[in-house]
Motif scaffolding. Structure first.
Motif, short mmCIF file in Angstrom:
data_model
loop_
_atom_site.label_atom_id
_atom_site.label_comp_id
_atom_site.label_asym_id
_atom_site.label_seq_id
_atom_site.Cartn_x
_atom_site.Cartn_y
_atom_site.Cartn_z
N SER A 118 0.82 -1.21 0.00
CA SER A 118 0.00 0.00 0.00
C SER A 118 0.86 1.26 0.00
CB SER A 118 -0.93 0.00 1.22
OG SER A 118 -1.94 -0.98 1.08
N TYR A 119 1.93 1.23 0.77
CA TYR A 119 2.86 2.37 0.81
C TYR A 119 3.46 2.62 -0.57
CZ TYR A 119 7.10 4.98 2.07
OH TYR A 119 8.10 5.91 2.16
N ARG A 120 3.85 1.56 -1.24
CA ARG A 120 4.44 1.69 -2.58
C ARG A 120 3.42 2.31 -3.54
NH1 ARG A 120 3.69 -1.21 -6.81
NH2 ARG A 120 2.66 -2.87 -5.63
N ARG A 121 2.16 1.89 -3.45
CA ARG A 121 1.12 2.43 -4.33
C ARG A 121 0.92 3.93 -4.11
NH1 ARG A 121 -2.82 -1.63 -6.21
NH2 ARG A 121 -2.10 -3.71 -5.60
N LEU A 122 0.90 4.35 -2.85
CA LEU A 122 0.75 5.77 -2.57
C LEU A 122 1.96 6.57 -3.03
CD1 LEU A 122 -0.88 5.91 0.97
CD2 LEU A 122 -1.98 6.25 -1.22
N ALA A 123 3.14 6.03 -2.78
CA ALA A 123 4.37 6.73 -3.16
C ALA A 123 4.43 6.96 -4.67
CB ALA A 123 5.59 5.95 -2.69
N ALA A 124 3.83 6.05 -5.44
CA ALA A 124 3.86 6.17 -6.90
C ALA A 124 3.06 7.34 -7.41
CB ALA A 124 3.35 4.87 -7.54
#
Length: 486
Positions: A118-124
């Motif tokens: 989820s963190y990776r998705r937001l960071a993108a």
């Protein structure tokens, strides 16, 4: 390039959520694309996302501060306490399991992967990710398998700002003690600190800031005065729900043991003509109450037993006899009926219990949870409103033939024959100004011309300005580091 910074606390309830919301609004106003993120939260006051998931309400407020819609990825692990030793575990918006505390500790390692995903998705999609911790990293007994504080910071290589609460006293010990107790790798992740909730002249704590900086080597970011308008923002923690003295029209709210989704209170508390009083266990419901609001519950049958144990059922019947009004929302709506049946033992042992009997309806608990954002109209006034559903159970009965609301072609809720008792499954309904005005006018309560949603926006702007004035936001950005490939 996406950067990230994590805000952790030297204890619980030090104001992390509020600071992240203020930072989100402040940096968004500076033109940055900001996303809030909390890997693990514990709260029964959840928000529903557009895709039918649920997250902590604090992250929904932070999303609003950043000018974006809430996403399940902003709070991938949500714990919703059902008993003193167990909680429902929500992962990326959906129910994962119901676990006892010791079993959750064993499950934490497998929850790190969805949290990082989820963190990776937001960071993108962001330029800055503001990560919020939970509790305190000083709880080193919980460090193994941690996904809430330093364990997550380590997994995503995030720098940490540590916040202390001076209002409760001992802030130097909070911050310096955390520095002393953390193992060196965790200690080295903390790059800066801030002191929150100061009352009075902040210059009086200059020597305290120096003492903390000298003993920790961390960069001081500021001493943040108490933000007096924090109560105008939707609260997430039940401990932040407080009585509000205003006008003569008295709204009373029994504090249930497993109070859930109590944001129905927020718009009423801001009405200057109303007094909203939270009634603690052991106190009677005031017989001069004009309106009793029974909010939602994470454990309806257990909270109904708690309600009776206080003698509130007797008080409530007397209030109705005296001409008072009652509104039940979600679990409160279920309690007002004739019976609540739980044939599958969803809330514990399979059982059926008598309700308060003020509405001629009955509820049967079902395993499927209803999660959706909802638009409705009030039958009597035609006023439009928006809310959300987050409940188990189906409610039917003769009083449902007098629905309170309509959701499209569907009737929703019930009204007693006298019109003084009503309930529905929609949360957040009083945030709609026209609906709130229609209900209060019908009850004889004074109504202001205030717009609740406008006030929330103005308060978020004021919070951002508050942090701009008392916190070095350029230094905060300087602490942020690029998000690595994960």
């Amino acid at each position: 390039m996406t950067r990230a910074i994590m805000v952790q606390g030297a204890g619980s309830n030090v104001g992390k959520s509020m600071i992240v919301a203020g930072l989100a609004r402040a940096f968004t106003r500076r033109g940055l694309v900001v996303r809030p993120f909390k890997p693990q939260n514990m709260s029964n006051n959840a928000a529903v996302t557009a895709d039918g998931g649920e997250i902590g309400r604090a992250q929904a407020l932070q999303a609003r501060a950043a000018g974006v819609a809430p996403s399940v990825h902003m709070n991938p692990v949500l714990l919703k306490p059902e008993t003193d030793t167990g909680a429902q575990v929500i992962v990326q918006g959906q129910r994962f399991a119901t676990l006892r505390a010791r079993d959750y500790a064993k499950a934490k390692p497998q929850l790190l992967a969805p949290a990082v995903d989820s963190y990776r998705r937001l960071a993108a999609e962001a330029e800055l990710v503001l990560i919020e911790g939970a509790g305190s990293p000083a709880e080193i007994n919980l460090r193994a398998g941690d996904i809430a504080n330093m364990g997550f910071a380590e997994a995503v290589e995030a720098p940490v700002i540590l916040v202390g609460d001076i209002d409760r006293g001992g802030v130097i010990a909070q911050l310096v003690g955390t520095h002393a107790i953390l193992p060196p790798p965790d200690r080295d992740r903390i790059s800066a600190f801030a002191v929150n909730k100061f009352r009075g002249d902040v210059r009086l704590f200059d020597d305290g800031v120096t003492a903390i900086a000298e003993r920790t080597g961390w960069t001081p970011l500021g001493v943040i005065p108490w933000f007096a308008d924090a109560w105008r923002l939707p609260a997430e923690d039940v401990m932040d729900v407080a009585s509000r003295r205003g006008g003569a029209f008295k709204v009373v709210v029994p504090r249930l043991n497993r109070l859930a989704n109590f944001d129905d209170l927020d718009p009423l508390a801001t009405e200057p003509g109303l007094s909203v009083e939270i009634i603690e266990a052991g106190r009677p419901l005031p017989l001069d109450a004009d309106l009793v609001l029974i909010p939602g519950s994470k454990s309806t049958i257990a909270d109904l037993a708690h309600f009776r144990a206080q003698g509130w059922d007797i008080d409530l019947a007397a209030i109705v006899r005296r001409g008072g009004h009652v509104v039940g929302v979600c679990g409160g709506y279920q309690m007002l009926g004739r019976t609540i049946a739980d044939p599958e033992g969803i809330e514990g042992a399979a059982t059926q219990v008598p309700g308060l009997g003020l509405l001629d309806v009955s509820t049967v608990m079902r395993p499927q949870k209803h999660l959706r954002l909802t638009q409705a109209t009030e039958v009597e006034s035609g006023a439009a409103l928006e809310g959300y559903e987050i409940h188990l159970g189906e409610t039917t009965g003769p009083d449902c033939a007098r629905p309170w609301l309509r959701v499209g072609d569907r009737a929703e809720g019930a009204v007693s024959a006298s019109g003084r008792v009503r309930g529905c499954y929609l949360h957040g309904l009083f945030a709609s100004d026209a609906f709130r005005a229609a209900v209060l006018t019908r009850l004889g309560a004074p109504v202001s011309a205030r717009s609740f949603e406008t006030e929330v926006e103005e308060t978020l702007d004021a919070l951002a300005a508050h942090l701009e004035s008392h916190m070095d936001l350029d230094a905060v950005l300087a602490q942020a580091r690029p998000v690595p490939e994960l």
